[in-house]
Design an enzyme around this catalytic site. Structure first.
Site, PDB file in Angstrom:
ATOM      1  NE  ARG A  94     -18.273  -6.625  48.634  1.00  0.00           N
ATOM      2  CZ  ARG A  94     -18.441  -6.968  49.987  1.00  0.00           C
ATOM      3  NH1 ARG A  94     -19.768  -7.199  50.222  1.00  0.00           N
ATOM      4  NH2 ARG A  94     -17.437  -6.915  50.715  1.00  0.00           N
ATOM      5  CG  HIS A 119       7.871   0.522   6.268  1.00  0.00           C
ATOM      6  ND1 HIS A 119       9.407   0.550   6.895  1.00  0.00           N
ATOM      7  CD2 HIS A 119       8.303  -0.344   5.072  1.00  0.00           C
ATOM      8  CE1 HIS A 119      10.176  -0.137   6.441  1.00  0.00           C
ATOM      9  NE2 HIS A 119       9.582  -0.645   5.247  1.00  0.00           N
ATOM     10  NE  ARG A 149       6.088  -9.029   3.208  1.00  0.00           N
ATOM     11  CZ  ARG A 149       5.838  -8.704   4.541  1.00  0.00           C
ATOM     12  NH1 ARG A 149       4.677  -7.971   5.208  1.00  0.00           N
ATOM     13  NH2 ARG A 149       6.269  -9.784   5.310  1.00  0.00           N
ATOM     14  NE  ARG A 204       3.732  -8.177  -2.802  1.00  0.00           N
ATOM     15  CZ  ARG A 204       3.500  -7.296  -1.517  1.00  0.00           C
ATOM     16  NH1 ARG A 204       2.345  -6.963  -1.147  1.00  0.00           N
ATOM     17  NH2 ARG A 204       4.661  -6.803  -1.061  1.00  0.00           N
ATOM     18  CD  GLU A 219      -2.767  -5.445  -3.732  1.00  0.00           C
ATOM     19  OE1 GLU A 219      -2.461  -5.072  -2.677  1.00  0.00           O
ATOM     20  OE2 GLU A 219      -1.808  -5.675  -4.575  1.00  0.00           O
ATOM     21  N   GLY A 276      -5.608  -8.595  -0.337  1.00  0.00           N
ATOM     22  CA  GLY A 276      -4.620  -7.759   0.432  1.00  0.00           C
ATOM     23  C   GLY A 276      -5.267  -6.455   1.133  1.00  0.00           C
ATOM     24  CB  THR A 277      -7.334  -6.969   4.169  1.00  0.00           C
ATOM     25  OG1 THR A 277      -6.279  -7.397   5.050  1.00  0.00           O
ATOM     26  CG2 THR A 277      -8.182  -8.081   3.724  1.00  0.00           C
ATOM     27  CG  ASN A 278      -2.142  -4.170   5.065  1.00  0.00           C
ATOM     28  OD1 ASN A 278      -3.171  -4.501   6.150  1.00  0.00           O
ATOM     29  ND2 ASN A 278      -1.103  -4.732   5.034  1.00  0.00           N
ATOM     30  CG  ASP A 279      -2.226  -1.428  -0.783  1.00  0.00           C
ATOM     31  OD1 ASP A 279      -1.955  -0.609   0.016  1.00  0.00           O
ATOM     32  OD2 ASP A 279      -1.441  -2.087  -1.584  1.00  0.00           O
ATOM     33  CB  CYS A 333      -1.675 -12.097   2.400  1.00  0.00           C
ATOM     34  SG  CYS A 333      -1.857 -10.963   1.119  1.00  0.00           S
TER      35      CYS A 333
END
Length: 880
Positions: A97, A460, A566, A622, A750, A771-774, A836
């Site tokens: 096995r 989005h 937002r 914001r 950001e 703002g870690t997305n941008d 955020c």
């Protein structure tokens, strides 16, 4: 080369439970059970080092391996009193096995009854006085060895087996005779010869080829896919466990089965499992026979049929659980009423079972709260928060995309927000779009689920859907929309508006028609373990929220405030969007001010509603961030309505729209740039916020906790200019209301330049919110809406280890955050820190934020429980 073989059995073991890296999960478990003096079949484990050597040396075995293997077999023969390959009496048969360091159930290969040939089969029949059993074991060996080692299609063996049963008018396996088995075995042998030109009779040759087959199985397709899905390293390799065979197919006093020490579905504290009399392990897995329960109220349970063995199994199960301090998944065989434990491992379980078991074990004083929290997979909490598809039934998906927002939804297909609103009064709807924009918000709000052809995990559609707690699937490149015909195309399948589909936002699968759904549950135990998480974690968890509903959901899930409101989302309400458009298109300052004055009381009421729900919890608002084009009309009808409301010719509306067009709006006129160029917009927002605070204080005796945040700063001069404008409005309102406003002022970090210039920026503000997305977009130079077009290739080629918009890139983006914190704190020791972006709800990223000593993370409401557990785990890991 290091030692390759470790023994285990009735005489003790060379290894123990801590040696998973070299013995594998199964081998370490067998060694530990041997040390616990439990009844296990004797054997030995070949370490993972052999697997790594094998792949590094062109699939060859080390020169000294054959000698070490021969010595191991000799030792096993002495221990068992059986001879491998014996043709006279009491032959030793083996099981071979796999055993990875991480449990990968069913992903790699197993061979049972190894060492069989005609002569060995006869010797086995003579030694046990049961020819039917010996032939059955030989038949099983030929089938398993043929399909696993020789790659003969397994269905060919099944066809031969079934053909002979039909010809003999036999329907139950238990009715098969010696004569029929001999015919089946002869046909199995012919199948071997047809495919390989030979029948391998030498037991040692069988053993070597079986070992190689297990090694090869480390890189079979299903194992590779499983490792990718579960983030298991390719470098671990597999160990190989070789044991004496014990037989559950010797007759009515023999059996095989699987037992869990608690229910893997609910966590209930009682044995849960199944067994089969006169069977071997694969019979349970294959489903060819219906197993019987371990415990039941009728005579078909093991408890009733084998009471002594059941008592022994119960005692061993209790001992193993108390030893490992976790629920166990135990495989066993009973040979002539003697119980053998083949394997124990930590059992897989549902999210609700994991929580219930963790809480029970704390109450039973078996584990600490910290250990209980470390047992919970944060992501698994999605099962508790969202409706999901019941996959216990066989379902076939018509397409698959990215699992953008968890949960499952069934509804009729609609292709526009307008139709979604219209039809949602009488039907559940799935909004299907190429992609979504803020203008689609009303349709998204009423939809049960969202499906987009384009976009990624942070598009989005994905971000808004997660915030709303709605299922969403994005990036379904194998689907297409014909907008003129209003149809969705999936290969040969054409789906019209009004047809029913089901989407699974947890897996990305799309189904035609209505699928069975399981409703979410959130128990007292879930609440308790989340409370434990809050007691331990130092990182606070807030919510991204801008509506009363978002805020209420956030509080329900334990948010300690709003970390990102937002404010522009409030503009998309159908009562406000015409005024927003008037304000943007207005040809002069007077008309813009007029539109803003109409918006002011509406925004004031929005903020009052939010502060009212949050009471004295912090609310971080914001100011307007997105480019203005997102608010502008796209349809001819909306353009005409706007022209009419402004009393302007339609041609002028077209001119204004053309003039406002930007090539790259996400890096254009947005964020603080709007506040500087069109100061009246921010002034209106600040007046609305402060008026809301004052009216709640005066009329309802509610005190608000405001944090005011400026977006997209790149230069300290921007902060200084906006700060001056903001405090001018504050001063005016303080004079108007004879009231002193108290709030903190912060900025988003950001953009890379803001991170690098944070020393100067920090002097002007009270807090940073990353703002870690941008920040990820601008660091990588990648649009999060377009990454889906190449991300799969980057992940496949290991250019990216993970989606950088899901798991924070610590090397690049993380380094900018470190720089911003160090420089910011050097000029402002009291600087508060938050995050955020979407990463704020990702457990791996949360561990990084904890390490950076952030004060809080802020995520979508439905990610809050996940973030709370992850924050506690980060603290526990740091302390361990």
């Amino acid at each position: 080369m290091n030692k390759l073989i470790y023994y285990f059995g009735n005489n003790g073991s060379d290894g123990n439970a801590s040696m998973k890296n070299i013995l594998g999960n199964k081998g370490a478990g067998l060694a530990e059970m041997s040390n616990l003096k439990l009844p296990i079949p004797n054997g030995f484990t070949i370490t993972t080092e052999l697997c790594n050597y094998f792949y590094k040396h062109n699939n060859n075995l080390p020169k000294n391996f054959q000698n070490e293997l021969q010595q191991a077999i000799t030792k096993l023969e002495i221990t068992t009193g059986k001879i491998f390959g014996s043709t006279t009496s009491n032959p030793l048969l083996l099981s071979v096995r796999s055993g990875s360091t991480v449990s990968m159930p069913g992903m790699m290969d197993t061979i049972l009854n190894l060492g069989m040939n005609n002569e060995v089969c006869n010797a086995l029949a003579d030694s046990c006085g049961n020819k039917l059993f010996a032939l059955d074991s030989y038949r099983r060996f030929l089938e398993m060895y043929g399909s696993t080692v020789l790659s003969i299609p397994s269905d060919l063996f099944e066809q031969i087996y079934e053909k002979h049963k039909v010809q003999a008018d036999i329907y139950k396996d238990s009715d098969i005779t010696v004569e029929l088995l001999e015919k089946i075995i002869d046909d199995f042998k012919r199948l071997h010869i047809k495919y390989t030109k030979q029948l391998i009779k030498d037991p040692y040759e069988q053993l070597e080829s079986a070992i190689k087959a297990v090694l090869y199985s480390w890189k079979n397709n299903r194992a590779i896919v499983y490792r990718k899905l579960n983030n298991i390293s390719e470098d671990f390799g597999t160990a190989i466990n070789i044991q004496e065979m014990v037989f559950g197919n010797l007759g009515k006093t023999s059996a095989t089965g699987v037992v869990f020490t608690r229910s893997p579905s609910t966590g209930e504290k009682k044995l849960f499992g199944e067994f089969l009399i006169n069977a071997q392990g694969e019979d349970i897995v294959s489903g060819t026979r219906t197993p019987m329960p371990i415990i039941a109220n009728d005579s078909n349970s093991m408890q009733a049929m084998m009471p002594e063995v059941f008592t022994k199994l119960s005692q061993i199960a209790k001992k193993l659980e108390e030893h490992y301090l976790d629920m166990q998944d135990i495989e066993f065989t009973i040979e002539n009423n003697k119980l053998y434990i083949l394997q124990t491992r930590t059992a897989k379980r549902t999210a609700i079972a994991a929580i219930n078991i963790a809480v029970q074990m704390v109450e039973e004083k078996l584990i600490s709260k910290e250990q209980a929290l470390m047992r919970i997979d944060p992501e698994s909490l999605n099962q508790l928060l969202h409706t999901r598809i019941d996959y216990s039934k066989k379902l076939t998906a018509i397409a698959e995309g990215l699992p953008a927002s968890p949960g499952a939804a069934t509804g009729i297909v609609v292709f526009s927000p307008y139709d979604a609103e219209k039809l949602s009064h009488h039907h559940k709807v799935i909004l299907v779009r190429h992609d979504t924009s803020p203008e689609d918000i009303n349709g998204m709000h009423v939809a049960s689920g969202i499906l987009t052809i384009r976009g990624g995990m942070t598009s989005h559609a994905a971000v808004v859907a997660r915030g709303m707690g709605k299922p969403c699937v994005c990036g379904t490149n194998n689907l297409s929309i014909d907008e003129q015909k209003q149809i969705l195309i999936a290969g040969d399948i054409v789906i019209k508006q009004g047809d029913i589909i089901t989407i699974d936002g947890g897996s990305g699968k799309i189904f035609l028609g209505e699928m069975p759904l399981i409703q979410p549950t959130f128990s007292e135990e879930s609440t308790l373990i989340l409370d434990w998480a809050d007691e331990i974690s130092s990182l606070k968890v807030r919510a991204n929220a801008e509506t009363v509903n978002d805020a209420l959901v956030s509080i329900k899930f334990g948010a300690q405030g709003i970390g990102l409101c937002r404010s522009e989302h409030m503009f998309f309400d159908k009562n406000k969007i015409p005024l927003v458009r008037e304000m943007i298109i207005a040809p002069d300052i007077e008309r813009r001010q007029c539109a803003l004055q109409k918006l002011l009381p509406l925004q004031t009421e929005d903020f009052k509603a939010l502060f009212r729900v949050m009471k004295n919890k912090p609310v971080n608002i914001r100011l307007l961030d997105p480019p203005l084009h997102e608010f502008l009309p796209t349809t001819d009808e909306d353009k005409k309505n706007l022209a009419h409301s402004l009393n302007l010719p339609l041609s002028m509306i077209h001119q204004r729209l053309h003039a406002m067009h930007e090539v790259n709006p996400m890096l254009g006129h947005r964020g603080c740039r709007l506040g500087i160029c069109l100061p009246e917009i921010y002034q209106m927002q600040i007046e609305a916020i402060l008026t809301a605070i004052f009216e709640l204080h005066k009329k309802e005796h509610i005190e608000s906790n405001l944090e005011l945040m400026i977006p997209l700063i790149s230069n300290v001069a921007e902060i200084k200019k906006l700060k001056m404008d903001i405090y001018a409005v504050v001063k005016k309102l303080e004079q108007r209301y004879s009231y002193k406003f108290s709030f903190t002022l912060g900025t988003m970090i950001e953009l890379p330049r803001a991170a690098l210039g944070s020393k100067k920026i920090a002097k002007e503000v009270d807090y940073f919110s990353f703002g870690t997305n941008d920040l990820t977009q601008t660091t990588y130079g990648i649009s999060r809406d377009d990454i889906a077009s190449f991300l799969p290739y980057y992940l496949e080629e290991k250019i990216f280890e993970s989606d950088p918009f899901t798991t924070l890139d610590e090397e690049g983006v993380g380094e900018l955050i470190k720089i911003a914190i160090k420089r910011g704190k050097s000029s402002n020791a009291n600087l508060k820190l938050g995050a955020c972006g979407e990463h704020a709800g990702n457990p791996t990223s949360i561990a990084f934020f904890h390490k950076m000593n952030l004060n809080y993370v802020s995520c979508s409401p439905y990610r809050i429980p996940i973030a709370r557990i992850a924050a506690a785990q980060a603290k526990i890991k740091q302390g361990s």
